[in-house]
Design a protein around this motif. Structure first.
Motif, PDB file in Angstrom:
ATOM      1  N   UNK A  55      41.953  35.186  45.176  1.00  0.00           N
ATOM      2  CA  UNK A  55      43.372  36.124  45.501  1.00  0.00           C
ATOM      3  C   UNK A  55      43.912  36.191  44.198  1.00  0.00           C
ATOM      4  N   UNK A  56      43.951  35.388  43.305  1.00  0.00           N
ATOM      5  CA  UNK A  56      44.783  35.224  41.980  1.00  0.00           C
ATOM      6  C   UNK A  56      43.913  36.540  40.943  1.00  0.00           C
ATOM      7  N   UNK A  94      54.236  44.078  41.866  1.00  0.00           N
ATOM      8  CA  UNK A  94      53.739  42.681  42.284  1.00  0.00           C
ATOM      9  C   UNK A  94      53.853  42.544  43.833  1.00  0.00           C
ATOM     10  N   UNK A 131      51.105  42.062  46.429  1.00  0.00           N
ATOM     11  CA  UNK A 131      50.890  40.684  47.376  1.00  0.00           C
ATOM     12  C   UNK A 131      51.162  41.202  48.688  1.00  0.00           C
ATOM     13  N   UNK A 132      51.826  42.249  49.064  1.00  0.00           N
ATOM     14  CA  UNK A 132      51.742  42.734  50.390  1.00  0.00           C
ATOM     15  C   UNK A 132      50.695  43.307  51.072  1.00  0.00           C
ATOM     16  N   UNK A 135      41.312  38.698  59.205  1.00  0.00           N
ATOM     17  CA  UNK A 135      41.178  37.620  60.108  1.00  0.00           C
ATOM     18  C   UNK A 135      40.311  37.979  61.272  1.00  0.00           C
ATOM     19  N   UNK A 173      47.252  44.210  39.229  1.00  0.00           N
ATOM     20  CA  UNK A 173      48.550  44.513  38.268  1.00  0.00           C
ATOM     21  C   UNK A 173      48.206  45.190  37.043  1.00  0.00           C
ATOM     22  N   UNK A 217      48.255  22.967  49.683  1.00  0.00           N
ATOM     23  CA  UNK A 217      47.363  22.952  48.874  1.00  0.00           C
ATOM     24  C   UNK A 217      47.118  21.930  48.147  1.00  0.00           C
ATOM     25  N   UNK A 273      48.177  40.650  51.495  1.00  0.00           N
ATOM     26  CA  UNK A 273      48.431  39.800  52.662  1.00  0.00           C
ATOM     27  C   UNK A 273      47.893  40.961  54.062  1.00  0.00           C
ATOM     28  N   UNK A 274      48.151  42.198  53.734  1.00  0.00           N
ATOM     29  CA  UNK A 274      47.799  43.036  54.810  1.00  0.00           C
ATOM     30  C   UNK A 274      46.238  42.957  54.893  1.00  0.00           C
ATOM     31  N   UNK A 314      45.036  39.829  42.299  1.00  0.00           N
ATOM     32  CA  UNK A 314      46.311  40.279  42.050  1.00  0.00           C
ATOM     33  C   UNK A 314      46.309  40.660  40.346  1.00  0.00           C
ATOM     34  N   UNK A 315      45.796  39.935  39.708  1.00  0.00           N
ATOM     35  CA  UNK A 315      45.692  40.087  38.154  1.00  0.00           C
ATOM     36  C   UNK A 315      45.078  41.677  38.081  1.00  0.00           C
ATOM     37  N   UNK A 372      40.224  24.995  38.558  1.00  0.00           N
ATOM     38  CA  UNK A 372      40.187  26.127  38.977  1.00  0.00           C
ATOM     39  C   UNK A 372      39.414  27.027  37.844  1.00  0.00           C
ATOM     40  N   UNK A 408      44.360  40.614  54.121  1.00  0.00           N
ATOM     41  CA  UNK A 408      43.843  39.353  54.601  1.00  0.00           C
ATOM     42  C   UNK A 408      44.207  39.409  55.973  1.00  0.00           C
ATOM     43  N   UNK A 409      45.411  39.895  56.404  1.00  0.00           N
ATOM     44  CA  UNK A 409      45.425  39.725  57.948  1.00  0.00           C
ATOM     45  C   UNK A 409      44.551  40.712  58.453  1.00  0.00           C
TER      46      UNK A 409
END
Lengths: 773, 214
Positions: free
Chosen positions: A129-130, A454, A458-459, A469, A137, A67, A462-463, A133-134, A92, A465-466
């Motif tokens: 993404x951040x 968390x 995140x998982x 794709x 949460x 990054x 990721x999912x 997540x926030x 950012x 995001x995947x």
């Protein structure tokens, strides 16, 4: 403001960016000197308004290795700037602000109706993404945050007695152990040195705490002689308690000096809340309620806790978000005589009694405890009993029963689970009182659950995001073309179905060490495209021409290729394409053809490369075509001028390659097939090595003859054969209307340039060939 | 809250067709397992976020076609990888023997500093085992690689092996950055002798910028 680099063509220059709000928001761009310390160091260069003509897009780095600095393209109308912002939260945040301003602007202009799809797609991914997540949460706070904390508050005026019985009925009266216990054990006596009794009471309390939990004694306060405050907390919470402070004040004229009336307070921080517990003993006697009010105000004003940071002002009781106030407040029941009170108590008509309770009245008049709450009292007064019994005071004074011992609270999200007295305890002339309060405002993060939550988020991201794709399914992974022939076009359709959740862009990409994405005999049409939804069809086309035929004829190359279909930001798919190619005389060298006594398709592939047989004078295929024309078309009008038929060409080619039929086809088609044959020869009739020589001697007939005689034998034979044939044709020019153009056509086929032929060369080639006609 | 990812790495799965590369990847990223085998024809990838030593690492794991005929094409993906997981199937002797060939290819095409581990997959299929643990671990030792026996089916060692290779890549990356910072320091020390203070401040800030990666 943020520092950044502007990429101008090849030059990178530093600029300062500022986001300025003036009616609309704007990005101000400043040039600056050195480190830009004062205003003199910067000067305004440009202002970009953030409105509908504005756009900001984060460019994704090609190599996602590290990054690195954030690159963004900021555009306004037709202008655009490539910016590089240094890696870090500062940049950012700045970009986040810019994007917020931008999306606000768009939201304003588009009104309540949703905007069309394209700007939605263009929403930049900065920090997305951040933020997600926030957001997640926060949404799932319940999974890892405990909000309910049980505070057990007890007050017991022990009247200077020593403990004589277990305190369990009082302290362990709840089914579940509370998180906190704050206990008031005050005694109504003047004892200046009473240490042994304190120890005894402390031990009695510790022994009587709820047996289902382990408690740690946090605070033991014995002040003002007579007020004892014990504060226990469940062991597991102890580490979250901080900033513990304790203070005390005396009240009344005497109190300031030495009194047994006054208050002790303890404050502490627990997670996000500041909690304060005040235990007080207010002035006695029925008529003294105003003094008691005064005591309360005195305590509120004077009880102040020092802060860890001495620069900050001390904290008062009311500054705490949770306040518990317990103790022998000493408010009585007035305006009723003892008999009436006892009568009402006997009838359990506590409601009626409340009307005579001084504290209730004073609170109603807002004279005291403003902002505090107290639960419904549905137990009988806790004062005054004959010690060791449940009998009302039988002494001379024969005091009117009263609710002296009280528990009040102040703060948001607090509710009471119970408020009661404990009649079984008989040590004192008071009965102990307890209250269980649930405090909902304290947010305690459970480390393990937080981590789990968390991780889960995140998982899931990721999912997601995947799943985002780009992905497609292909109708077929392997394509095989049967019977691929020279100059015969074949096509198959590859359907690319977008089965992903996002639009995708596909492109066939090059393989290592290859100049193009596929072999020259193959094309994919279109080679790139965009699939929003649904699918796209790509035609895979096979076409063997004079360039690709030689290696395929000779078997030097097989007809196989692997296409790499790349999805932008996504995966790569391999598609294999094979074909069975039928070798042809087209694109086969004269030298080889002369050695083929059988039709080319009947010959085993290997034999095409190594033949020792005595060669033919000229290729039989050439003879077949010329012979056909000689016999049938010598007088054909417009021969070699009029084009042939495509279908007939295919037949002619097959005849030549298989030796099948005797009749080749229409004259014009055969004539064209002959020209194509000459054109497809990998090495022209006059080999490339002789080309220059021929052009140089083109004006000299003898020299030309000489060059031709030097050609390799089969080439010389073909040259002479064709020249003789042309001479015959030209003799009949009256009927076939052939003119000098035929010379140009043949000359350019027989004498092909290894490079590109220019006009002068063409002229010389014709001049050369002319000598032989 | 901390940024959700600090760094991104590419990790490549290599090995013969059918050793379970795709299943390992699916198990790791989606926690799913399919028994049916569909050959990967192409190059696929999935993302996964890991936390290693408090650093959020995003790994892009590339699953490659194992079939021999695609190998000339898949080689071009090697050079983009920072980590490589060689996979063989403990029930297939040939897949194990081919590791040598895969490793040779990697030596030739991948970046020099690429971190590698060896994985013997299908450890749940003990009765059909053809390659012993010792053989696997010996080969790994010869190449200086860490070794794991995994099972995409039972999930055994899947997280562990992927985490390990990511950890190795991270460590190698840290070494790189440290070296870079070291040489920058040297440069600054030299430059500091004859440069004005103003310029030095700028340079030092740049160094700090690099250091903030960790």
């Amino acid at each position: 403001a943020v520092q950044c680099d502007v990429l101008l063509d090849d030059v990178t220059e530093s600029r300062l960016l500022g986001l300025v709000e003036a009616a609309k928001e704007h990005i101000f761009i400043y040039t600056h000197r050195r480190m830009a310390i004062t205003a003199d160091d910067v000067s305004l260069e440009d202002v970009i308004p953030i409105d509908l003509d504005f756009a900001v897009v984060e460019s994704s780095p090609e190599e996602l290795v590290l990054v690195a600095d954030t690159r963004v393209r900021v555009s306004y109308k037709d202008e655009s700037l490539e910016l590089k912002l240094p890696f870090g939260s500062h940049s950012r945040r700045f970009l986040g602000e810019v994007i917020r301003a931008w999306s606000d602007e768009r939201a304003r202009s588009s009104g309540p109706a949703p905007t069309d799809e394209s700007p939605v797609l263009a929403v930049p991914q900065l920090g997305l993404r951040d933020n997600l997540i926030r957001c997640e949460l926060l949404k799932n706070e319940d999974l890892y945050i405990y909000r309910e904390h049980f505070f057990f508050l007890g007050t017991y005026n022990v009247n200077g007695q020593t403990p004589k019985e277990s305190l369990r009925p009082w302290l362990s009266c709840t089914p579940d152990p509370p998180d906190f216990q704050e206990l008031d054990l005050s005694k109504e006596a003047f004892f200046f040195n009473d240490t042994p009794k304190e120890m005894e009471w402390t031990k009695a309390v510790s022994d009587a705490l709820h047996p289902d939990a382990k408690y740690a004694l946090q605070v033991k306060l014995v002040r003002l002689v007579g007020i004892m405050l014990l504060f226990y907390v469940k062991k597991e919470h102890a580490e979250f308690i901080s900033d513990v402070e304790a203070e005390s004040v005396g009240t009344g004229i005497m109190g300031r000096m030495q009194g047994n009336k006054g208050a002790v307070g303890v404050r502490f921080r627990f997670h996000n809340s500041d909690v304060c517990v005040v235990n007080c003993h207010l002035a006695a006697h029925v008529e003294e309620y105003e003094r008691r009010n005064q005591d309360y105000k005195d305590i509120c004003g004077r009880l102040q806790f020092r802060q860890a940071d001495p620069a900050r002002p001390p904290l008062t009781i009311m500054k705490h978000s949770v306040v518990f106030w317990i103790g022998d407040l000493n408010y009585r029941i007035s305006d009723l005589d003892a008999a009436d009170v006892k009568d009402l108590i006997g009838k359990k008509d506590f409601e009626m009694l409340h009307a005579y309770d001084q504290l209730k009245r004073q609170i109603e008049e807002e004279a005291v405890f403003v902002g505090f709450a107290e639960g419904e009292i549905d137990f009988q007064p806790t004062y005054k009993y004959d010690t060791g019994s449940d009998l009302w005071d039988t002494s001379e004074k024969c005091r009117v029963p009263a609710w002296c011992d009280r528990i009040l609270w102040r703060g948001k999200d607090i509710s009471q689970r119970h408020y009661r007295s404990h009649m079984t305890l008989k040590t004192s002339d008071h009965k102990p009182v307890s209250s269980l309060l649930v405090v909902g405002q304290i947010k305690r993060v459970n480390g393990d659950s937080y981590k789990k939550t968390l991780e889960e988020i995140v998982r899931n991201l990721d999912k997601m995001e995947n799943e985002c794709i780009p992905s497609v399914t292909l109708s077929k992974r392997e394509f095989h073309f049967e019977e691929v022939k020279y100059m015969a076009h074949q096509a198959r359709t590859l359907s690319i179905v977008n089965d992903g959740q996002v639009p995708c862009q596909f492109e066939f990409i090059r393989k290592p060490n290859e100049a193009t994405y596929c072999k020259p005999w193959l094309t994919a049409n279109p080679p790139k495209g965009f699939i929003a939804q649904a699918s796209a069809d790509v035609d895979l086309e096979v076409f063997v021409n004079r360039t690709t035929a030689p290696d395929l004829n000779s078997g030097k190359q097989e007809m196989e290729d692997i296409l790499v279909l790349h999805l932008e930001r996504g995966k790569d798919y391999f598609i294999s394409v094979t074909g069975s190619y039928l070798p042809s005389c087209y694109g086969t060298p004269i030298r080889v053809l002369c050695r083929l006594r059988e039709p080319i398709r009947d010959m085993p592939r290997e034999s095409l490369r190594q033949m020792a047989e005595k060669p033919l004078d000229i290729p039989k295929e050439l003879w077949m075509m010329v012979d056909h024309l000689f016999r049938n078309a010598i007088k054909q009008e417009d021969i070699f001028q009029q084009p042939g038929l495509r279908s007939e060409f295919a037949e002619i080619r097959d005849c030549l390659d298989t030796g099948a039929a005797d009749s080749l086809g229409g004259n014009h088609s055969v004539a064209e097939a002959l020209l194509l044959f000459l054109d497809a020869l990998p090495e022209p009739v006059v080999p490339f090595a002789f080309y220059r020589q021929c052009l140089e001697c083109c004006s000299d007939a003898v020299q030309c003859e000489k060059v031709v005689s030097a050609l390799p034998q089969c080439h010389r034979n073909v040259f002479n054969y064709l020249a003789a044939f042309l001479r015959e044709l030209l003799k009949n020019s009256a009927s076939n209307r052939l003119d000098v153009t035929i010379v140009t056509i043949f000359a350019s086929l027989l004498l092909r340039s290894p490079t590109k032929q220019d006009l002068a060369e063409k002229r010389k080639a014709r001049e050369f060939f002319q000598h032989f006609l | 809250m901390a940024k959700q990812y600090d760094i991104l790495f590419r990790i490549l799965l290599l090995g013969d067709s059918g050793v379970g590369k795709t299943c390992m990847l699916r198990r790791f990223t989606d926690r799913e397992f399919d028994t049916g085998h569909i050959s990967t024809i192409g190059v696929d990838f999935k993302m996964k976020t890991l936390e290693i030593d408090g650093i959020k690492v995003r790994v892009q794991i590339w699953d490659t076609a194992g079939q021999e005929r695609y190998q000339t094409i898949t080689k071009q993906y090697y050079r983009r990888a920072q980590g490589i997981v060689f996979v063989y199937d403990i029930t297939s002797e040939s897949s194990f023997q081919h590791i040598v060939k895969w490793a040779t290819d990697v030596d030739e095409y991948a970046p020099e500093k690429v971190q590698r581990i060896l994985v013997g997959n299908k450890s749940d299929e003990e009765p059909r085992r053809r390659v012993t643990r010792e053989e696997g671990s010996k080969l790994a030792e010869r190449y200086g690689m860490d070794f794991f026996e995994t099972s995409a089916s039972t999930s055994h060692n899947i997280d562990k092996s992927f985490s390990r290779v990511t950890e190795l890549v991270l460590q190698a990356h840290k070494r790189d950055v440290d070296n870079l910072l070291g040489s920058l320091d040297d440069y600054l020390n030299k430059a500091g002798l004859d440069e004005s203070g103003q310029d030095k401040v700028g340079s030092i800030q740049r160094v700090c910028g690099c250091a903030r990666i960790f």
